[in-house]
Design a protein around this motif. Sequence first.
Motif, mmCIF file in Angstrom:
data_model
loop_
_atom_site.group_PDB
_atom_site.id
_atom_site.type_symbol
_atom_site.label_atom_id
_atom_site.label_comp_id
_atom_site.label_asym_id
_atom_site.label_seq_id
_atom_site.Cartn_x
_atom_site.Cartn_y
_atom_site.Cartn_z
ATOM 1 N N THR A 108 0.827 -1.210 0.000
ATOM 2 C CA THR A 108 0.000 0.000 0.000
ATOM 3 C C THR A 108 0.860 1.259 0.000
ATOM 4 O OG1 THR A 108 -1.622 -1.237 1.282
ATOM 5 C CG2 THR A 108 -1.952 1.121 1.105
ATOM 6 N N THR A 109 1.970 1.236 0.729
ATOM 7 C CA THR A 109 2.882 2.394 0.720
ATOM 8 C C THR A 109 3.438 2.620 -0.676
ATOM 9 O OG1 THR A 109 3.488 1.892 3.011
ATOM 10 C CG2 THR A 109 4.922 3.386 1.808
ATOM 11 N N ARG A 135 -9.306 -0.941 6.216
ATOM 12 C CA ARG A 135 -7.857 -1.057 6.446
ATOM 13 C C ARG A 135 -7.073 -0.313 5.376
ATOM 14 N NH1 ARG A 135 -5.156 -6.078 6.199
ATOM 15 N NH2 ARG A 135 -3.367 -4.789 6.558
ATOM 16 N N GLU A 152 -7.151 3.317 6.268
ATOM 17 C CA GLU A 152 -6.285 3.588 7.417
ATOM 18 C C GLU A 152 -4.817 3.602 6.991
ATOM 19 O OE1 GLU A 152 -5.201 1.586 11.771
ATOM 20 O OE2 GLU A 152 -6.814 0.767 10.543
ATOM 21 N N THR A 153 -4.429 2.652 6.145
ATOM 22 C CA THR A 153 -3.040 2.586 5.689
ATOM 23 C C THR A 153 -2.679 3.800 4.850
ATOM 24 O OG1 THR A 153 -3.236 0.172 5.640
ATOM 25 C CG2 THR A 153 -1.332 1.132 4.532
ATOM 26 N N THR A 172 -2.260 6.853 7.277
ATOM 27 C CA THR A 172 -1.024 6.813 8.071
ATOM 28 C C THR A 172 0.224 6.845 7.199
ATOM 29 O OG1 THR A 172 -1.131 4.389 8.128
ATOM 30 C CG2 THR A 172 -2.134 5.569 9.963
ATOM 31 N N GLY A 173 0.093 6.404 5.952
ATOM 32 C CA GLY A 173 1.263 6.343 5.078
ATOM 33 C C GLY A 173 1.587 7.623 4.353
ATOM 34 N N ASP A 215 -7.116 -3.481 -3.470
ATOM 35 C CA ASP A 215 -6.320 -4.126 -2.429
ATOM 36 C C ASP A 215 -6.911 -5.495 -2.102
ATOM 37 O OD1 ASP A 215 -4.255 -4.377 -0.647
ATOM 38 O OD2 ASP A 215 -5.187 -3.186 0.930
ATOM 39 N N ARG A 249 8.082 -5.377 8.102
ATOM 40 C CA ARG A 249 7.448 -5.675 9.394
ATOM 41 C C ARG A 249 8.261 -6.667 10.200
ATOM 42 N NH1 ARG A 249 1.606 -8.204 9.241
ATOM 43 N NH2 ARG A 249 1.195 -6.175 8.307
#
Length: 584
Positions: free
Chosen positions: A159-160, A192, A195-196, A199-200, A250, A317
């Motif tokens: 996603t980033t 999700r 959200e990603t 935050t990204g 996604d 991660r």
Amino acid sequence: MSHVVKPEFVDIDRHFAEFIRRFGGDHDLMSRVAAHLSRATRDGNTCLLLTMAPPLSDEAGVADSLKWPTVLEWRSVLANSKAVGGPGDQTPLIVDDSNRLYLRRYWNYEQRLAAVLCEKAASNQPSNKAKAGTRAGAIDAAVKNNLTIISGGPGTGKTTTVLHILAHLLQEEGADRLRVALAAPTGKAAARLEETVRTGLGLVKCPEEVKVRMPRRASTIHRLLGFKGNSVYFRHNQQNPLPIDLLVIDEASMVALPLLCKLFDALPGHCRVILLGDRDQLASVEPGAVLADIVDAAGSATSPLCRAVVTLDKNYRFSKSSGIHHLCVAIRKGNADEAVRILREQSYPDLISSEPHEPREIAAKLSKVVLTSYSAFAAEKEPAAALAQLKTFRVLAALRRGPFGVEGLNRKIEVILQEAKLIPQQVTASYAGKPILITQNDHLLELYNGDVGVLLPDTEAKENPKQLWAWFVGKENTLRRFAPARLPQHEAAYAMTVHKSQGSEFDRVLFILPDRDAPVLSRELIYTGLTRARSQVELWWNEAVFAKAVSRRAERNSGLRDLLASPAAKIERPRQEQLRLFGE
């Protein structure tokens, strides 16, 4: 019929077998093959291979004891049936040159999807080989190409990477008019993704005005297409395409063949597509394993898709000292011996394993884990805080039924919490503090199979302060509230099947494998269960069962991979009258 259609079939298989028998001639083998084809689609296959007897594929099925005919015998029977035809015929069944028997609509789906994928990939440019497998390589491919598939495990930055791609595209000439849609197969996965993205954004280096234009809302695919009640048709289709220039999907491994086909049908010809997913995860519960077929086909140098796939292999991660990472690498390779060695070694803090055998030992261990991990959740009275607590831990299992299935585990967990006086002593279908899992889509309420919520009163309510509400996380982390009576089908969510957990992540996971083999156990299932954890997994396992599962691929019969693997493959677009007659 009873001598032809055996006990491993359910009512819909028997009804379909009877329909084909009446449609295409009274022949026992036609009834039998029709029942097997119906069952094959229920098991996630898009077709039935005539070359081999279908394997037993459910938890309690009974194998077909009759001898499986040869291909020549099948071909002779099918050739004389009015129910079977070729690409140009209007028959409910079709058999291809590779001895695959299809329900015609699934053959239609494969042909339509293969055609549009190859068309979009035809103009793709070679990517920088030095950057293959890296974020830079994925960005390079997606900026130049009409079709890009980015595959990688959790933590590889898919996603980033898309945020960096969007930053590039939004700075191109005329990009102020670029219409971008973000979508995912479930509401949970869409939330999700949002959200990603939020935050990204801080990790992307680009002008502030570009960040402002970044899309922040994600939709389910059904909502993007415009669902029509319980119909199989959508508002957007070939005649009414989506008004978008770039589509990002996604969790593509979870998208079934029919839905992805209809989505690509609804795209304007100029629309770029980026699919994100993990080829090694479980496929959709519905027929097809489209992402795996695409990635595998792209490995052929002759495939039109050979320049469309980028596989990210750097994990952000899990460090190289992570036990989860090492175990997942071994499982993806099907190396059961190495996977067992890692579990036996017991030298990784993020990977705990044990082999409880006796019922008393299992009960004691489960009680300890439940009280340690669910006490804070059970004590929470605020819906938002309770939902946040639910993200920290979950019990996962491979099966629904049996002593190690989620149905029994949920009952046992409720008893443990009752005895500890953490939930009401008289447990009913609805009680304060119960986590719930939606098991049926409701497009009007925007609640989808796999969504997790909690039953709690509204702490701010002045009237009826004890009234229970079902709370879910909505768009941009807002709370959504429903009367429990309005909910679609749902169940307790202390324990979930691995299938239902797809698209979710938890800080910690207790993953319980059964003590005996089952057809559903595969390396994809174990890999998916392990990778739901962000920081720690506790695995309860039986060595023989685990090793057999790691050695087993979750193969699905499909012709899509062959259609995509070679430019010489014959792709035939179905005629409109066939689509109308046999459904989209």
